[in-house]
Design a protein around this motif. Structure first.
Motif, PDB file in Angstrom:
ATOM      1  N   MET A 169      -4.794  -8.478  -9.337  1.00 54.78           N
ATOM      2  CA  MET A 169      -4.043  -9.379  -9.474  1.00 54.78           C
ATOM      3  C   MET A 169      -2.826  -9.410  -9.626  1.00 54.78           C
ATOM      4  SD  MET A 169      -6.457 -10.275 -13.111  1.00 54.78           S
ATOM      5  CE  MET A 169      -5.038 -11.328 -13.602  1.00 54.78           C
ATOM      6  N   LEU A 170      -2.143  -8.202  -9.308  1.00 53.68           N
ATOM      7  CA  LEU A 170      -1.515  -8.501  -9.366  1.00 53.68           C
ATOM      8  C   LEU A 170      -0.013  -8.386  -7.728  1.00 53.68           C
ATOM      9  CD1 LEU A 170       2.468  -8.598 -10.034  1.00 53.68           C
ATOM     10  CD2 LEU A 170       2.541  -5.736 -10.142  1.00 53.68           C
ATOM     11  N   VAL A 171      -1.590  -7.859  -7.045  1.00 55.67           N
ATOM     12  CA  VAL A 171      -0.993  -7.225  -5.055  1.00 55.67           C
ATOM     13  C   VAL A 171      -1.329  -9.167  -5.229  1.00 55.67           C
ATOM     14  CG1 VAL A 171      -2.317  -6.358  -3.442  1.00 55.67           C
ATOM     15  CG2 VAL A 171      -1.629  -5.061  -4.773  1.00 55.67           C
ATOM     16  N   GLY A 172      -2.268  -9.309  -5.296  1.00 57.16           N
ATOM     17  CA  GLY A 172      -2.791 -10.866  -4.831  1.00 57.16           C
ATOM     18  C   GLY A 172      -2.103 -11.950  -5.469  1.00 57.16           C
ATOM     19  N   ALA A 173      -1.279 -11.508  -6.608  1.00 55.42           N
ATOM     20  CA  ALA A 173      -0.128 -12.768  -6.886  1.00 55.42           C
ATOM     21  C   ALA A 173       0.677 -12.589  -6.072  1.00 55.42           C
ATOM     22  CB  ALA A 173       0.239 -12.740  -7.663  1.00 55.42           C
ATOM     23  N   VAL A 174       1.251 -11.139  -5.351  1.00 53.26           N
ATOM     24  CA  VAL A 174       2.487 -11.169  -4.337  1.00 53.26           C
ATOM     25  C   VAL A 174       2.146 -11.872  -2.848  1.00 53.26           C
ATOM     26  CG1 VAL A 174       3.415  -9.665  -3.364  1.00 53.26           C
ATOM     27  CG2 VAL A 174       3.473  -9.677  -6.064  1.00 53.26           C
ATOM     28  N   ALA A 175       0.512 -11.209  -3.029  1.00 51.35           N
ATOM     29  CA  ALA A 175       0.644 -11.551  -1.158  1.00 51.35           C
ATOM     30  C   ALA A 175       0.189 -13.254  -0.992  1.00 51.35           C
ATOM     31  CB  ALA A 175      -1.205 -11.036  -1.063  1.00 51.35           C
ATOM     32  N   ALA A 176      -0.246 -13.834  -2.136  1.00 51.91           N
ATOM     33  CA  ALA A 176       0.046 -15.417  -2.628  1.00 51.91           C
ATOM     34  C   ALA A 176       1.525 -15.938  -2.169  1.00 51.91           C
ATOM     35  CB  ALA A 176      -0.374 -16.120  -3.611  1.00 51.91           C
ATOM     36  N   CYS A 177       1.865 -15.466  -2.542  1.00 54.71           N
ATOM     37  CA  CYS A 177       3.839 -15.723  -2.931  1.00 54.71           C
ATOM     38  C   CYS A 177       4.226 -16.140  -1.402  1.00 54.71           C
ATOM     39  CB  CYS A 177       4.328 -15.412  -4.126  1.00 54.71           C
ATOM     40  SG  CYS A 177       4.274 -15.905  -5.538  1.00 54.71           S
ATOM     41  N   THR A 178       4.309 -14.495  -1.225  1.00 51.79           N
ATOM     42  CA  THR A 178       4.366 -14.133   0.589  1.00 51.79           C
ATOM     43  C   THR A 178       3.524 -14.588   0.959  1.00 51.79           C
ATOM     44  OG1 THR A 178       3.591 -12.593   0.394  1.00 51.79           O
ATOM     45  CG2 THR A 178       5.133 -11.930  -0.090  1.00 51.79           C
ATOM     46  N   LEU A 179       2.239 -15.641   1.300  1.00 48.60           N
ATOM     47  CA  LEU A 179       2.057 -16.560   1.979  1.00 48.60           C
ATOM     48  C   LEU A 179       2.401 -17.902   2.524  1.00 48.60           C
ATOM     49  CD1 LEU A 179      -1.851 -14.852   1.820  1.00 48.60           C
ATOM     50  CD2 LEU A 179      -0.558 -14.712   4.102  1.00 48.60           C
ATOM     51  N   THR A 180       2.784 -18.320   0.960  1.00 46.97           N
ATOM     52  CA  THR A 180       2.742 -19.198   0.563  1.00 46.97           C
ATOM     53  C   THR A 180       4.065 -20.255   1.066  1.00 46.97           C
ATOM     54  OG1 THR A 180       3.716 -19.530  -1.374  1.00 46.97           O
ATOM     55  CG2 THR A 180       1.600 -20.002  -0.752  1.00 46.97           C
ATOM     56  N   ARG A 181       4.975 -19.111   1.765  1.00 44.00           N
ATOM     57  CA  ARG A 181       7.025 -19.103   2.526  1.00 44.00           C
ATOM     58  C   ARG A 181       6.203 -19.840   3.593  1.00 44.00           C
ATOM     59  NH1 ARG A 181      10.578 -14.781  -0.647  1.00 44.00           N
ATOM     60  NH2 ARG A 181       9.963 -15.645  -3.020  1.00 44.00           N
TER      61      ARG A 181
END
Length: 181
Positions: A169-181
């Motif tokens: 979940m942490l890796v998914g959240a970090v990946a989601a944050c970096t893709l939305t920028r």
């Protein structure tokens, strides 16, 4: 005839459901479940991410006075859990002696010699081994017995599996944050 010189022929049942009488319960022995390396690596990698995040939070909140918990090593996790295998010999209505294996623990008084039983069996991956018992209905006592064996997930433990889920979940959240920028 002398049973030591001419032992009775034992067959593996071909039918899925076999009814007969308990002839003999042989002493049990331990067998190990293999743990797949890709599964173990994925779980440990995801759990490692969560552990690093937890250590980071812990180091910020505390001055490091606590001691680290003991973790099981790779070799211990790779080995896999052991489970009890009890060979069971039963004689069907035609007098044929069948051998099956009970995987897991049963109550000591669950099966007695001469009990009338009905077993549901499943073939094992190794064709040389007797079929594995999935369910036993003791028709003499009216008991339904379902032996349970440990799984890879119960061997890894709920704490490690939960830690792996949190890591994913942490890796998914970090990946989601970096893709939305």
């Amino acid at each position: 005839m002398d049973r030591e010189l001419f032992p009775e022929r034992v067959v593996h049942p071909r039918a899925r459901i076999v009814t007969g009488r308990v002839s003999r319960l042989n002493p049990g022995y331990a067998r190990e479940i293999k743990v797949g390396q890709p599964v173990l690596m994925a779980v440990l990698a995801a759990a490692g991410v969560a552990q690093m995040a937890a250590l980071l939070v812990k180091s910020v909140l505390q001055a490091g006075t606590g001691r680290a918990g003991t973790r099981r090593r790779w070799k211990q996790l790779r080995k896999g859990p052991e489970f009890l295998v009890t060979p069971l010999r039963m004689r069907d209505g035609d007098g044929v002696l069948h051998e099956v294996e009970i995987h897991g623990h049963l109550p000591q008084s669950a099966l007695e010699p001469a009990d009338h039983i009905q077993v549901t069996v499943r073939r094992q991956k190794d064709g040389d081994l007797p079929p594995r018992v999935e369910r036993i209905v003791n028709l003499t006592t009216g008991q339904l017995l379902t032996p349970r064996i440990p799984t890879v997930w119960s061997h890894l433990g709920p704490a490690l599996v939960l830690q792996a889920i949190l890591g994913l979940m942490l890796v998914g959240a970090v990946a989601a944050c970096t893709l939305t920028r």
